[in-house]
Write a protein that holds these residues in place. Structure first.
Motif, PDB file in Angstrom:
ATOM      1  N   LEU A 132       0.799  -1.219   0.000  1.00  0.00           N
ATOM      2  CA  LEU A 132       0.000   0.000   0.000  1.00  0.00           C
ATOM      3  C   LEU A 132       0.835   1.274   0.000  1.00  0.00           C
ATOM      4  N   LEU A 143       0.969  12.813  -1.241  1.00  0.00           N
ATOM      5  CA  LEU A 143       1.793  13.951  -1.625  1.00  0.00           C
ATOM      6  C   LEU A 143       1.154  14.749  -2.756  1.00  0.00           C
ATOM      7  N   ALA A 144       0.667  14.030  -3.758  1.00  0.00           N
ATOM      8  CA  ALA A 144       0.260  14.730  -4.970  1.00  0.00           C
ATOM      9  C   ALA A 144      -1.170  15.245  -4.915  1.00  0.00           C
ATOM     10  N   VAL A 145      -2.053  14.563  -4.215  1.00  0.00           N
ATOM     11  CA  VAL A 145      -3.449  14.988  -4.247  1.00  0.00           C
ATOM     12  C   VAL A 145      -4.008  15.274  -2.864  1.00  0.00           C
ATOM     13  N   LEU A 146      -3.771  14.369  -1.923  1.00  0.00           N
ATOM     14  CA  LEU A 146      -4.480  14.516  -0.654  1.00  0.00           C
ATOM     15  C   LEU A 146      -3.976  15.719   0.147  1.00  0.00           C
ATOM     16  N   LEU A 147      -2.669  15.920   0.206  1.00  0.00           N
ATOM     17  CA  LEU A 147      -2.169  17.094   0.924  1.00  0.00           C
ATOM     18  C   LEU A 147      -2.611  18.398   0.256  1.00  0.00           C
ATOM     19  N   PRO A 148      -2.483  18.508  -1.076  1.00  0.00           N
ATOM     20  CA  PRO A 148      -3.014  19.723  -1.699  1.00  0.00           C
ATOM     21  C   PRO A 148      -4.488  19.939  -1.374  1.00  0.00           C
ATOM     22  N   TRP A 173       2.236   8.327  -2.667  1.00  0.00           N
ATOM     23  CA  TRP A 173       2.106   9.130  -3.892  1.00  0.00           C
ATOM     24  C   TRP A 173       0.805   9.943  -3.872  1.00  0.00           C
ATOM     25  N   LEU A 174      -0.283   9.254  -3.584  1.00  0.00           N
ATOM     26  CA  LEU A 174      -1.581   9.922  -3.531  1.00  0.00           C
ATOM     27  C   LEU A 174      -1.571  11.064  -2.518  1.00  0.00           C
ATOM     28  N   PRO A 195       3.633   2.636  -1.423  1.00  0.00           N
ATOM     29  CA  PRO A 195       3.978   3.490  -2.573  1.00  0.00           C
ATOM     30  C   PRO A 195       2.768   4.239  -3.109  1.00  0.00           C
ATOM     31  N   THR A 196       1.674   3.527  -3.269  1.00  0.00           N
ATOM     32  CA  THR A 196       0.479   4.152  -3.831  1.00  0.00           C
ATOM     33  C   THR A 196      -0.033   5.277  -2.948  1.00  0.00           C
ATOM     34  N   TYR A 197      -0.176   4.972  -1.662  1.00  0.00           N
ATOM     35  CA  TYR A 197      -0.786   5.982  -0.812  1.00  0.00           C
ATOM     36  C   TYR A 197       0.163   7.135  -0.513  1.00  0.00           C
ATOM     37  N   PHE A 223       0.228  24.075  -3.589  1.00  0.00           N
ATOM     38  CA  PHE A 223       0.955  23.171  -2.697  1.00  0.00           C
ATOM     39  C   PHE A 223       2.330  22.813  -3.262  1.00  0.00           C
ATOM     40  N   PHE A 224       2.395  22.586  -4.548  1.00  0.00           N
ATOM     41  CA  PHE A 224       3.677  22.241  -5.163  1.00  0.00           C
ATOM     42  C   PHE A 224       4.647  23.403  -5.046  1.00  0.00           C
TER      43      PHE A 224
END
Lengths: 358, 304, 259
Positions: free
Chosen positions: B33, B42-47, B39-40, B35-37, C116-117
């Motif tokens: 789980l 960092l790229a989508v959930l935090l933003p 990535w998710l 690597p996927t999470y 964010f980036f």
């Protein structure tokens, strides 16, 4: 700049991730002496290929573009990309905001010799100046008013938008500030600060039987007009010149008795610009009569802020006929809106749109 | 890391599955789980979390305006009651789009799984997914050319009936739903197909030979077996459709006012990110609530 | 019965390809404003050949989409395996976390990513684009592959293991072939999500680097010309040819083997 601090941990994570993905982080584009990056709408003068080529040949400076599709986005890009842009096209109404946030730097007009023949009214526009210092080179101006299909009787008032004769034949601009300005002018109010917003709302709601669609791009306007979906619409002066000349559409641009909705676009230099010299050289190029005449006659443009440039147009030029010099003094110009008024405008327009959709 | 964990498990004994389950499996689970999470996140959930924080701010925290925390944006539906109508419209559009996709997509998946084999089936599947490889905007603009007055649809009609009027329905809700169904149908076909393709022919043949009518086969075998696919397909359709803004704007004309366009306006015109974000998260909450209710009903239905 | 099914599939294909055919046709239409009646012309293909920017953007789109598809499918399949085959606490929360990227309109996600980036130092550019695309494609992959898992039986894998197969071997020799259609479908979807991602690409691409959707989206105000139709047509026909050749020569029908 903002109230959320950077997190080093995040930097580490992201750096690790990027390294893992096999891409090293590239530093921001180095400000090679020979290049500037312009932030603008696409297809809006600065990116005419022939002009960029000629500019590079005469100055050695290469022009790169990045685009925005709304003014809010332009500000966001300026804020989140310090050092990325050298020149930005910004509407006077938004310039005040950029100035207030120190996003753009004062202009050294000695590097912009063509400024000498720019209309004084535009140069001293309060939205381009702060404490007596200029922050933008006025570039082009124009009007939002009415465009009608050729052959129809020319309307003399924005009231035509609610005229029963044009049931289902009207297109409004999907822009809160624009439509509210039209309704405010129609009801005899100050378009930048209408006192009676309820009257504005009722006026706009009254257009409902006529409204066929709300357009948001020139492209959409042209395609819908070409497909004969409407006969009367709010439209930009420069757009109508392009529609007529480039797209060969039978359009008449009409400035009603209440007056057009004026706007001015300026060229600003971001405070973080790596190549201010080059940017100002390009700004000077942009208000040069030679560039303007070619742009206006080849593609179709709004009016140049440079009076000399307007006078170099052929007397029968469409753009020259539409953009009468006296407008500069008489038209109401869109100015900066305080946040609460902007919000009130937007909520009003959302409500009217919801009413149209019912 | 993952393979080590698994190998260790394997090395400890050539044993049956029971033994594997008893070993601490969290290492392997995490390895699968992480690597996927990561990535998710960092790229989508935090933003998106940042946006969530913004939604409680009095103004977009990018300018110099002083920021205070407020709940007012979550009161928008109370303060601006017309938003309720718009929200309802979005739900109705989402409902019809999902329903139509489910019906046509399920049938297409059945046809694909039952009426085709081998290469023909693979080719057809690929042909169904390929339209997706063109940009959504271009597809929507193409629909406007089909649907508008004197567009392709009218032209075809006039070839058959020269005197017929226009059947253009561009700038109506039907046009919006049509555009959305077109955009999301392949998702439904694919997820249903994946669920149906594993059905053993023998089951259906057995049912048929025992005298089951086609509707019995449909309702007792095919639909229950396709249920996971129908549910995934519904998620992949309903969820994005509720927030879509391009299709309503371009195909809907003046009736194309949905939550998606309202949110878009907050970001592009009004520069009111907090309100736009608050509306999006409200929408997300509604979507989750709908699915929670729905899955509860399904579970009870399955238990009964 | 089979005939009806096949006819129905043709009708569905007809519906799906209507706007695609229109798109292709308009690339050969003389009018810049997409006006009818139709006048045949190669004008836009000529223009396209001279438009290096658009061609480069098209190339970039394909590269990004391929990388996205590979990364998202591998990552998503791993996660789907864990979600489908293992029991652990917080599983429903993890499944729930897949929904926000799908549910929140891309415009908001794009804006959020841009901000964010910037704050986190990731910045913009091809790497940012990839990070964003993969993340947005993952939920689709997990959902599609997860559907596949729900319909194949776990006991086959367990049977293999009880016969002495290692878990990894069992996964590759038993589960993966059964999952083949869903993984293939998921990869095709990830590819499509990437190609369609105009908003996020638009926010994350740096000046001078762009993809086709970015070109389309930024041209929307001025209006895109049939050159866009032309390049979309070429892209679609190109990918169709490649993939149909691939399907023709690939080992046919793992799906039929397992019966």
């Amino acid at each position: 700049m903002n109230n959320i601090t950077r997190r080093n941990t995040l930097q580490l994570i992201s750096a690790g991730l990027i390294a893992g993905a096999g891409y090293s982080m590239l530093p921001r584009k180095a400000a090679a002496a020979g290049s500037i990056t312009v932030l603008n709408w696409q297809g809006y003068g600065t990116d005419e290929a022939w002009s960029i080529k000629a500019f590079q040949e005469s100055t050695g400076i290469e022009v790169v573009h990045d685009y925005y599709s709304s003014e809010a986005e332009m500000l966001t890009k300026l804020r989140t990309n310090p050092g990325a842009y050298d020149l930005v096209v910004l509407n006077a109404a938004r310039c005040a905001q950029a100035m207030a946030e120190d996003l753009i730097a004062p202009i050294d007009y000695s590097k912009v010799p063509n400024i000498s023949s720019v209309a004084e009214n535009l140069r001293s526009n309060e939205n381009f100046n702060k404490d007596g210092v200029g922050y933008a080179v006025p570039w082009v101006w124009g009007l939002t008013a009415l465009a009608m299909r050729e052959g129809l009787p020319k309307a003399d008032s924005y009231a035509v938008l609610g005229d029963a004769a044009y049931k289902g034949r009207v297109a409004l601009q999907d822009d809160a500030v624009g439509v509210i300005a039209a309704a405010a002018l129609l009801t005899g109010q100050d378009m930048n600060n209408p006192k009676d917003l309820d009257l504005v709302k009722e006026t706009l709601k009254g257009f409902k039987p006529n409204v066929k669609l709300l357009w948001s791009t020139e492209d959409q306007w042209n395609k819908s007009f070409a497909a004969k979906e409407f006969d009367v619409a709010m439209y930009w002066s420069g757009g109508s010149v392009r529609s007529k000349r480039v797209s060969k559409l039978p359009v008449d641009f009409v400035v009603p008795k209440e007056g057009g909705i004026g706007w001015v676009d300026g060229l600003g230099v971001p405070a973080s610009a790596p190549n201010m010299e080059g940017a100002l050289a390009f700004a000077n190029w942009m208000i040069d009569p030679k560039f303007y005449v070619e742009w206006a006659t080849k593609a179709g443009a709004p009016a140049s802020s440079n009076v000399a440039a307007m006078e170099s147009l052929p007397a029968d030029d469409l753009s020259r006929q539409i953009h009468k010099p006296e407008y500069i003094a008489t038209m109401s110009i869109m100015s900066a809106l305080p946040d609460d008024r902007r919000e009130a405008f937007n909520n009003l327009w959302q409500e009217v749109k919801a009413f149209y959709a019912e | 890391m993952r393979s080590d964990a698994l190998l260790n498990e394997a090395v400890r004994g050539p044993s049956g599955p029971r033994k594997h389950r008893m070993l601490p499996s969290w290492v392997a689970t995490t390895a699968l789980l992480l690597p996927t999470y990561a990535w998710l996140t960092l790229a989508v959930l935090l933003p998106l979390l940042t946006m969530f924080v913004f939604s409680f701010m009095s103004a977009t925290p990018m300018g110099k305006a002083p920021i205070t925390f407020t709940l007012k944006h979550y009161r928008a539906f109370v303060d601006q009651p017309y938003l309720l109508n718009i929200g309802w419209t979005s739900l109705v559009i989402g409902f019809w789009t999902t329903l139509l996709c489910a019906i046509f997509g399920f049938l297409a998946a059945v046809a694909l799984a039952r009426a085709t084999v081998g290469r023909m089936r693979e080719t057809l599947l690929i042909l169904i997914l390929l339209p997706f490889w063109t940009n959504g905007l271009v597809r929507v603009f193409s629909w406007t050319m089909v649907l508008r007055e004197n567009g392709f649809l009218d032209n075809v009609l006039h070839m058959v009936f020269a005197d017929a009027g226009s059947i253009s329905f561009l700038y109506t809700r039907y046009a919006i739903v049509l555009g959305l169904v077109h955009g999301y149908l392949p998702y439904m076909i694919l997820t249903c197909y994946i669920a149906l393709v594993t059905i053993d022919d023998a089951i259906i043949e057995a049912a048929a030979s025992l005298g089951a009518r086609w509707w019995t086969i449909l309702f007792r075998i095919l639909i229950p077996m396709a249920a996971p696919g129908l549910i995934s397909g519904a998620v992949l359709t309903f969820v994005p459709v509720i927030g879509s803004f391009m299709e309503p704007r371009i195909l809907g004309g003046k009736v194309g006012v949905t939550m998606g366009t309202v949110i878009e306006d907050q970001f592009t015109q009004a520069f009111n990110w907090p309100l736009g974000a608050a509306l999006s998260f409200t929408l997300l909450a509604v979507v989750l609530a709908i699915f929670a209710t729905f899955s509860g009903v399904l579970r009870r239905g399955a238990a009964a | 019965m089979k005939q009806i099914g096949r006819i129905y599939l043709l009708v569905v294909l007809f519906f799906l390809y209507t706007p695609i055919v229109v798109m292709m046709a308009m690339g050969f239409n003389e009018s810049q404003l997409y006006e009818l009646p139709f006048t045949f012309s190669f004008r836009w293909y000529d223009a396209l050949l001279g438009n290096k920017q658009l061609l480069t953007a098209g190339m970039n789109s394909i590269i990004i989409a391929v990388i996205t598809s590979v990364l998202a499918t591998s990552l998503g399949t791993l996660a789907a395996t864990a979600l489908a085959r293992r029991t652990f606490r917080g599983k429903s929360l993890l499944q729930l976390l897949l929904l926000p990227p799908i549910a929140i309109p891309w415009l908001i996600t794009g804006t959020a990513m841009l901000v964010f980036f910037y704050w986190s130092g990731i910045g913009r550019g091809m790497h940012a684009l990839l990070i964003g695309h993969v993340a947005l494609a993952i939920p689709y992959v997990v959902l599609v592959v997860g559907t596949g898992f729900k319909t194949i039986r776990a006991d086959l894998e367990e049977a293999a293991m009880s016969l002495g197969s290692t878990p990894i071997h069992a996964f590759f020799s038993v589960t993966l072939p059964l999952l083949y259609p869903s993984i293939l479908g998921a990869a095709l979807f990830a590819f499509a999500v990437s190609l369609d991602q105009f908003v996020i690409s638009y926010f994350l691409a740096t000046p001078g680097y762009s993809t086709l959707p970015v070109q389309i989206y930024s041209a929307i105000r001025k209006g895109f010309t049939p050159e866009i139709n032309a390049i979309s047509t070429l892209l679609l026909l190109g990918s169709m040819t490649v993939i149909l050749i691939f399907a023709r020569f690939a080992k046919p029908g793992d799906t039929s083997d397992k019966r």
